[in-house]
Enzyme design. Structure first.
Site, PDB file in Angstrom:
ATOM      1  N   CYS A 151       0.817  -1.228   0.000  1.00 32.63           N
ATOM      2  CA  CYS A 151       0.000   0.000   0.000  1.00 32.63           C
ATOM      3  C   CYS A 151       0.846   1.271   0.000  1.00 32.63           C
ATOM      4  CB  CYS A 151      -0.933  -0.006   1.198  1.00 32.63           C
ATOM      5  SG  CYS A 151      -2.044  -1.411   1.145  1.00 32.63           S
ATOM      6  N   HIS A 164      -3.621   7.066   2.082  1.00 33.05           N
ATOM      7  CA  HIS A 164      -3.968   5.727   1.601  1.00 33.05           C
ATOM      8  C   HIS A 164      -5.324   5.351   2.193  1.00 33.05           C
ATOM      9  CE1 HIS A 164      -3.950   1.574   0.658  1.00 33.05           C
ATOM     10  NE2 HIS A 164      -3.777   1.168   1.901  1.00 33.05           N
ATOM     11  N   ASN A 184     -10.138  -0.291  -0.728  1.00 34.21           N
ATOM     12  CA  ASN A 184      -8.677  -0.225  -0.691  1.00 34.21           C
ATOM     13  C   ASN A 184      -8.124  -0.790  -2.003  1.00 34.21           C
ATOM     14  OD1 ASN A 184      -5.950  -0.527  -0.202  1.00 34.21           O
ATOM     15  ND2 ASN A 184      -6.187  -1.484   1.807  1.00 34.21           N
TER      16      ASN A 184
HETATM   17  O1  UT7 Z   1      -3.949  -1.301   3.343  1.00 39.63           O
HETATM   18  C1  UT7 Z   1      -3.044  -2.158   3.948  1.00 39.63           C
HETATM   19  C2  UT7 Z   1      -3.096  -2.067   5.412  1.00 39.63           C
HETATM   20  N1  UT7 Z   1      -4.301  -2.632   5.905  1.00 39.63           N
HETATM   21  C3  UT7 Z   1      -4.983  -1.993   6.834  1.00 39.63           C
HETATM   22  O2  UT7 Z   1      -4.627  -0.903   7.200  1.00 39.63           O
HETATM   23  C4  UT7 Z   1      -6.178  -2.688   7.432  1.00 39.63           C
HETATM   24  C5  UT7 Z   1      -6.110  -2.600   8.923  1.00 39.63           C
HETATM   25  N2  UT7 Z   1      -7.164  -3.350   9.598  1.00 39.63           N
HETATM   26  C6  UT7 Z   1      -8.461  -2.968   9.571  1.00 39.63           C
HETATM   27  O3  UT7 Z   1      -8.820  -2.041   8.883  1.00 39.63           O
HETATM   28  C7  UT7 Z   1      -9.419  -3.669  10.486  1.00 39.63           C
HETATM   29  O4  UT7 Z   1      -8.708  -4.483  11.380  1.00 39.63           O
HETATM   30  C8  UT7 Z   1     -10.478  -4.537   9.751  1.00 39.63           C
HETATM   31  C9  UT7 Z   1     -11.437  -3.637   8.999  1.00 39.63           C
HETATM   32  C10 UT7 Z   1      -9.798  -5.490   8.795  1.00 39.63           C
HETATM   33  C11 UT7 Z   1     -11.283  -5.342  10.757  1.00 39.63           C
HETATM   34  O5  UT7 Z   1     -11.886  -4.442  11.691  1.00 39.63           O
HETATM   35  P1  UT7 Z   1     -11.728  -4.670  13.255  1.00 39.63           P
HETATM   36  O6  UT7 Z   1     -12.482  -3.606  13.917  1.00 39.63           O
HETATM   37  O7  UT7 Z   1     -10.267  -4.796  13.559  1.00 39.63           O
HETATM   38  O8  UT7 Z   1     -12.480  -6.047  13.460  1.00 39.63           O
HETATM   39  P2  UT7 Z   1     -11.945  -7.424  14.051  1.00 39.63           P
HETATM   40  O9  UT7 Z   1     -11.086  -8.123  13.072  1.00 39.63           O
HETATM   41  O10 UT7 Z   1     -11.398  -7.200  15.438  1.00 39.63           O
HETATM   42  O11 UT7 Z   1     -13.298  -8.209  14.184  1.00 39.63           O
HETATM   43  C12 UT7 Z   1     -14.366  -7.795  15.073  1.00 39.63           C
HETATM   44  C13 UT7 Z   1     -15.528  -8.731  14.899  1.00 39.63           C
HETATM   45  C14 UT7 Z   1     -15.153 -10.194  14.957  1.00 39.63           C
HETATM   46  O12 UT7 Z   1     -16.212 -10.905  15.603  1.00 39.63           O
HETATM   47  P3  UT7 Z   1     -16.107 -11.316  17.144  1.00 39.63           P
HETATM   48  O13 UT7 Z   1     -14.885 -12.182  17.242  1.00 39.63           O
HETATM   49  O14 UT7 Z   1     -15.965 -10.019  17.895  1.00 39.63           O
HETATM   50  O15 UT7 Z   1     -17.399 -12.030  17.384  1.00 39.63           O
HETATM   51  C15 UT7 Z   1     -15.081 -10.606  13.523  1.00 39.63           C
HETATM   52  O16 UT7 Z   1     -15.330 -11.989  13.328  1.00 39.63           O
HETATM   53  O17 UT7 Z   1     -16.131  -8.541  13.619  1.00 39.63           O
HETATM   54  C16 UT7 Z   1     -16.213  -9.777  12.934  1.00 39.63           C
HETATM   55  N3  UT7 Z   1     -16.075  -9.555  11.496  1.00 39.63           N
HETATM   56  C17 UT7 Z   1     -17.094  -9.263  10.698  1.00 39.63           C
HETATM   57  N4  UT7 Z   1     -18.410  -9.114  10.923  1.00 39.63           N
HETATM   58  C18 UT7 Z   1     -19.193  -8.796   9.881  1.00 39.63           C
HETATM   59  C19 UT7 Z   1     -14.922  -9.562  10.771  1.00 39.63           C
HETATM   60  N5  UT7 Z   1     -15.207  -9.291   9.483  1.00 39.63           N
HETATM   61  C20 UT7 Z   1     -16.532  -9.102   9.421  1.00 39.63           C
HETATM   62  C21 UT7 Z   1     -17.400  -8.781   8.361  1.00 39.63           C
HETATM   63  N6  UT7 Z   1     -18.728  -8.642   8.636  1.00 39.63           N
HETATM   64  N7  UT7 Z   1     -16.983  -8.611   7.106  1.00 39.63           N
END
Ligand code: UT7
Length: 341
Positions: A116, A256, A286
């Site tokens: 990225c 980004h 993204n």
């Molecule tokens: O560009 C390159 C660099 N990349 C980035 O900068 C991305 C950085 N990371 C992020 O933007 C975030 O971590 C994500 C958007 C990928 C995920 O968001 P988050 O707030 O960190 O969520 P999480 O992974 O901690 O998941 C929270 C909950 C989980 O459920 P439980 O365990 O709390 O029951 C996940 O299973 O959300 C759940 N979850 C979803 N729910 C609905 C994960 N993906 C989804 C989804 N829809 N698509």
């Protein structure tokens, strides 16, 4: 001898026609529009559909657009740098293929892999080539066909990414405007959190790697999020500090587009009001190396000569960086029709 500054003198972009909306994703995986919008800011992304179409096919219209805007022929391009993690193939470089497709017969070129942050790394590389006095026209492209490496059964990644290309032309500046400063960083110890597990020399492609879905993006989202919030905000702030600037001096932040929450944190740390932040993550998601030039493409007609803008990125590797640009021109004509081609 007078110091040469590299300036961005034209911008081009391309987004594919097909829109993959949150509503469509709701029918494919266990997710919902509200979760995606509030956690990431994404509402839809563009996907390159069609047999035999690759990253180079998005670079071509973006580069041709900037040539047209600047009134130059492809033959005048000295060098083509394509930042991408989704090259058409391992080799030859996508840059070679783009040069061939547009008839840039006098250019040499190469691909640059920094995920990225690829566009910023390539922009700094291209600027250095111009500053050396050796090259007059360097095209820097950020392009990724992320749909080629996204697992559409993995809800943690497939909601994030889209396909696009953006390109800029670098030339010696006619005045003091242009690329002013860059702070770029890599930390390979972060490679375990965002990567493609197989297909390289460490784990060559095999039936087993395909069965294990190791040719898709793997991301440990929360770990990357934590590093990105700190990395992108700190480096943007440090860049301001080292140039004796504050948020008030900056016309635009060009971040980004990985997650709206990361962008908000960066703007806050820089003391920038949110109306000075380019944000199109809702429309394109993204697009990896394409996000920053795509913003410049969309906002080009709102940029004015002398505007100080900060480009900032964080991505896999880890790689991150920020670049200070003093915008070199007022858009001479009405902006080209944005959207699909
Ligand atoms: O560009 C390159 C660099 N990349 C980035 O900068 C991305 C950085 N990371 C992020 O933007 C975030 O971590 C994500 C958007 C990928 C995920 O968001 P988050 O707030 O960190 O969520 P999480 O992974 O901690 O998941 C929270 C909950 C989980 O459920 P439980 O365990 O709390 O029951 C996940 O299973 O959300 C759940 N979850 C979803 N729910 C609905 C994960 N993906 C989804 C989804 N829809 N698509």
């Amino acid at each position: 001898m007078q110091k040469i500054t590299a300036a961005i003198t034209a911008v081009g972009g391309y987004v594919p026609e097909y829109k993959l909306t949150n509503a469509i994703l709701e029918t494919m995986i266990d997710t919902n529009d509200e979760w995606i919008r509030t956690r990431t800011g994404v509402e839809e992304r563009r996907i390159l559909k069609g047999e035999g179409l690759a990253t180079s096919d998005m670079c071509v219209p973006a580069v041709l657009e900037l040539c047209k805007k600047r009134g130059i022929a492809s033959e005048e391009i000295d060098c083509m740098i394509v930042a991408t993690v989704t090259p058409d193939m391992f080799f030859p470089a996508t840059a070679n293929i783009v040069c061939d497709k547009i008839g840039a017969v006098n250019a040499w070129g190469f691909d640059l892999s920094a995920a990225c942050s690829g566009f910023l790394f390539a922009l700094t590389t291209g600027a250095t080539m111009i500053e050396s006095g050796r090259y007059k026209k360097v095209v820097v492209v950020g392009a990724d066909k992320m749909s080629a490496i996204v697992d559409y059964t993995d809800r943690t990644t497939c909601i994030l990414f889209g396909d696009a290309a953006g390109a800029v032309l670098l030339e010696p500046s006619a005045d003091e405007n242009g690329i002013q400063d860059s702070l770029l960083k890599t930390d390979g110890s972060g490679r375990q959190f965002l990567y493609m597990k197989a297909g390289g020399s460490l784990n060559p492609a095999s039936h087993e790697t395909v069965d294990a879905k190791e040719h898709y993006i793997y991301q440990a989202g929360p770990q990357v999020f934590k590093a990105a919030v700190k990395g992108m905000a700190d480096i943007s702030y440090d860049l301001l500090q080292r140039n004796n600037l504050t948020g008030d001096d900056i016309a635009w932040l060009v971040p980004h587009q990985a997650n709206k929450r990361i962008i908000d944190a960066t703007a806050n740390r820089m003391g920038l009001s949110h109306d000075k932040v380019m944000l199109n993550i809702q429309r394109y998601g993204n697009t990896t190396a394409a996000t920053i030039p795509l913003c410049l493409w969309e906002w080009e007609n709102q940029l004015h000569k002398g505007d100080k803008i900060v480009l900032a990125a964080f991505g896999g590797g880890f790689t991150w960086g920020a670049t200070l640009v003093s915008w070199a021109y007022d858009t001479p004509t009405a902006p080209a029709e944005k959207g699909t081609e």
